[in-house]
Scaffold this motif. Structure first.
Motif, PDB file in Angstrom:
ATOM      1  N   ALA A 180       0.822  -1.207   0.000  1.00 30.83           N
ATOM      2  CA  ALA A 180       0.000   0.000   0.000  1.00 30.83           C
ATOM      3  C   ALA A 180       0.864   1.269   0.000  1.00 30.83           C
ATOM      4  O   ALA A 180       0.554   2.235  -0.709  1.00 30.83           O
ATOM      5  CB  ALA A 180      -0.932   0.006   1.216  1.00 30.83           C
ATOM      6  N   ARG A 184       0.741   4.266  -2.719  1.00 31.24           N
ATOM      7  CA  ARG A 184       0.524   5.665  -2.323  1.00 31.24           C
ATOM      8  C   ARG A 184       1.643   6.560  -2.848  1.00 31.24           C
ATOM      9  O   ARG A 184       1.394   7.700  -3.254  1.00 31.24           O
ATOM     10  CB  ARG A 184       0.424   5.775  -0.803  1.00 31.24           C
ATOM     11  CG  ARG A 184      -0.849   5.179  -0.222  1.00 31.24           C
ATOM     12  CD  ARG A 184      -1.038   5.533   1.246  1.00 31.24           C
ATOM     13  NE  ARG A 184      -2.190   4.845   1.805  1.00 31.24           N
ATOM     14  CZ  ARG A 184      -2.133   3.713   2.501  1.00 31.24           C
ATOM     15  NH1 ARG A 184      -0.945   3.162   2.752  1.00 31.24           N
ATOM     16  NH2 ARG A 184      -3.229   3.139   2.944  1.00 31.24           N
ATOM     17  N   LEU A 286      -8.450  -3.625  -2.367  1.00 31.52           N
ATOM     18  CA  LEU A 286      -7.831  -2.307  -2.533  1.00 31.52           C
ATOM     19  C   LEU A 286      -8.200  -1.374  -1.381  1.00 31.52           C
ATOM     20  O   LEU A 286      -7.316  -0.712  -0.813  1.00 31.52           O
ATOM     21  CB  LEU A 286      -8.273  -1.681  -3.859  1.00 31.52           C
ATOM     22  CG  LEU A 286      -7.772  -2.323  -5.152  1.00 31.52           C
ATOM     23  CD1 LEU A 286      -8.397  -1.625  -6.362  1.00 31.52           C
ATOM     24  CD2 LEU A 286      -6.255  -2.271  -5.247  1.00 31.52           C
ATOM     25  N   THR A 287      -9.478  -1.302  -1.050  1.00 33.01           N
ATOM     26  CA  THR A 287      -9.929  -0.306  -0.085  1.00 33.01           C
ATOM     27  C   THR A 287      -9.835  -0.757   1.366  1.00 33.01           C
ATOM     28  O   THR A 287      -9.485   0.036   2.247  1.00 33.01           O
ATOM     29  CB  THR A 287     -11.379   0.105  -0.385  1.00 33.01           C
ATOM     30  OG1 THR A 287     -12.217  -1.063  -0.345  1.00 33.01           O
ATOM     31  CG2 THR A 287     -11.477   0.758  -1.748  1.00 33.01           C
ATOM     32  N   LEU A 292      -6.565   1.779   0.755  1.00 31.99           N
ATOM     33  CA  LEU A 292      -6.406   2.871  -0.197  1.00 31.99           C
ATOM     34  C   LEU A 292      -7.705   3.662  -0.307  1.00 31.99           C
ATOM     35  O   LEU A 292      -8.767   3.100  -0.575  1.00 31.99           O
ATOM     36  CB  LEU A 292      -6.014   2.330  -1.571  1.00 31.99           C
ATOM     37  CG  LEU A 292      -4.700   1.534  -1.626  1.00 31.99           C
ATOM     38  CD1 LEU A 292      -4.458   1.027  -3.040  1.00 31.99           C
ATOM     39  CD2 LEU A 292      -3.517   2.383  -1.148  1.00 31.99           C
ATOM     40  N   THR A 296      -6.774   8.239  -3.506  1.00 30.82           N
ATOM     41  CA  THR A 296      -5.486   7.629  -3.859  1.00 30.82           C
ATOM     42  C   THR A 296      -5.616   6.851  -5.162  1.00 30.82           C
ATOM     43  O   THR A 296      -4.748   6.943  -6.039  1.00 30.82           O
ATOM     44  CB  THR A 296      -5.013   6.698  -2.738  1.00 30.82           C
ATOM     45  OG1 THR A 296      -4.872   7.448  -1.527  1.00 30.82           O
ATOM     46  CG2 THR A 296      -3.677   6.047  -3.090  1.00 30.82           C
ATOM     47  N   LEU A 297      -6.682   6.080  -5.304  1.00 35.67           N
ATOM     48  CA  LEU A 297      -6.908   5.323  -6.531  1.00 35.67           C
ATOM     49  C   LEU A 297      -7.100   6.261  -7.715  1.00 35.67           C
ATOM     50  O   LEU A 297      -6.596   6.003  -8.823  1.00 35.67           O
ATOM     51  CB  LEU A 297      -8.112   4.407  -6.364  1.00 35.67           C
ATOM     52  CG  LEU A 297      -7.943   3.308  -5.308  1.00 35.67           C
ATOM     53  CD1 LEU A 297      -9.272   2.625  -5.013  1.00 35.67           C
ATOM     54  CD2 LEU A 297      -6.913   2.290  -5.750  1.00 35.67           C
TER      55      LEU A 297
END
Length: 306
Positions: A180, A184, A286-287, A292, A296-297
């Motif tokens: 992650a 980022r 992902l989240t 994230l 950010t995505l």
């Protein structure tokens, strides 16, 4: 207007990656099946030829669902950089790298050595546990015992071990945090061009590249083809290693190592199945798994695609 349209397109791509957006229209992208031709596996490979590393590539060049491309020259994936020649270091210098992230654990670094990098550039250590893969390799080879080697790797045991390695990419908190953090970095200003790597550049590096490509809107089929390309880039090197082990009397059947040396879709599927079990799917990974935020995505898509 153009900026607003671009932001809307990026947001749509993020929704697709999260599994909450509409699917692409029929014919707009290849179906996400798992049958590949040789031509598909070779598409868009952006190899950086080096003497001391064999699996160094630009992650850019892939098309997204909406026909855009991942930009070249921003993200690179690699195997270990500890054996680079002076000429190789010069080639890396020409890439203008700002950030290098090393996913190897301390044991791997002690064995292979620190990265050789251009002056003024130091690797950021973000070790991602490999579920004992490196130690398993050392144990198998070092035993010199054909019976023990068969017991450890034969009968599908090597393949089962690799599936556990991939599940750990999803379950291990340290690994998730370091993956992650790297994503980022890529979403923020000032870190790119960025290169990340592990030892072989195929498992931890392959998983993160798959995740990154899917997150910015690259179809699954293309992301999987990029993942599988490690087999082509590493084939000659890995075959030489097996032959040298046989010639040195360390392994009678070095082909037992092949499942550990290769990447396979069932390994990738093991991680994706675990992501679904724990987080409800790839978007949840992902989240929730990586933590994230949508911004950010969106930043990943806006910085890396165009």
């Amino acid at each position: 207007m153009r900026g607003s349209t671009r932001t809307l397109t990026a947001a749509t791509a993020v929704l697709i990656a999260l599994g909450t957006g509409a699917a692409p229209a029929a014919g707009s992208a290849p179906a996400p099946d798992r049958s590949y031709t040789a031509a598909e596996r070779s598409a868009h490979r952006q190899q950086i030829p080096l003497q001391g590393a064999v699996n160094v590539r630009d992650v850019g060049g892939h098309r997204t669902y909406d026909g855009e491309r991942v930009r070249l020259g921003l993200v690179y994936r690699a195997d270990a950089l500890s054996k680079l020649t002076d000429a190789d270091v010069g080639t890396l210098a020409g890439l203008g790298l700002r950030t290098v992230v090393d996913f190897r654990v301390a044991e791997e670094v002690r064995y292979d050595g620190q990265d050789r990098l251009p002056a003024g550039l130091a690797a950021t250590a973000r070790p991602v546990p490999d579920n004992g893969l490196f130690r398993q390799l050392m144990t198998v080879i070092g035993s010199r015992d054909p019976v023990k080697q068969e017991e450890l790797l034969g009968g599908g045991r090597a393949e089962a071990f690799m599936r556990e390695v991939y599940r750990a990419f999803v379950t291990d908190a340290t690994g998730r945090a370091h993956f992650a953090a790297t994503l980022r970095d890529l979403a923020a200003a000032g870190s790119a061009p960025l290169l990340y790597h592990c030892t072989a550049g195929k498992d931890r590096t392959g998983w993160l590249t798959y995740v990154l490509l899917r997150a910015v809107g690259v179809p699954e089929r293309t992301a999987v083809a990029d993942y599988l390309a490690s087999n082509t880039f590493r084939a000659a090197h890995d075959a030489r290693l097996r032959e040298s082990l046989k010639q040195a009397g360390l392994m009678v059947k070095p082909e037992l190592l092949i499942p550990l040396q290769e990447v396979r879709t069932d390994y990738l599927d093991a991680a994706l199945t675990e992501a679904t079990r724990r987080y409800g799917g790839f978007g949840g990974y992902l989240t929730k798994g990586l933590g994230l935020a949508p911004r950010t995505l969106l930043g990943l898509r806006e910085r890396l695609v165009g």
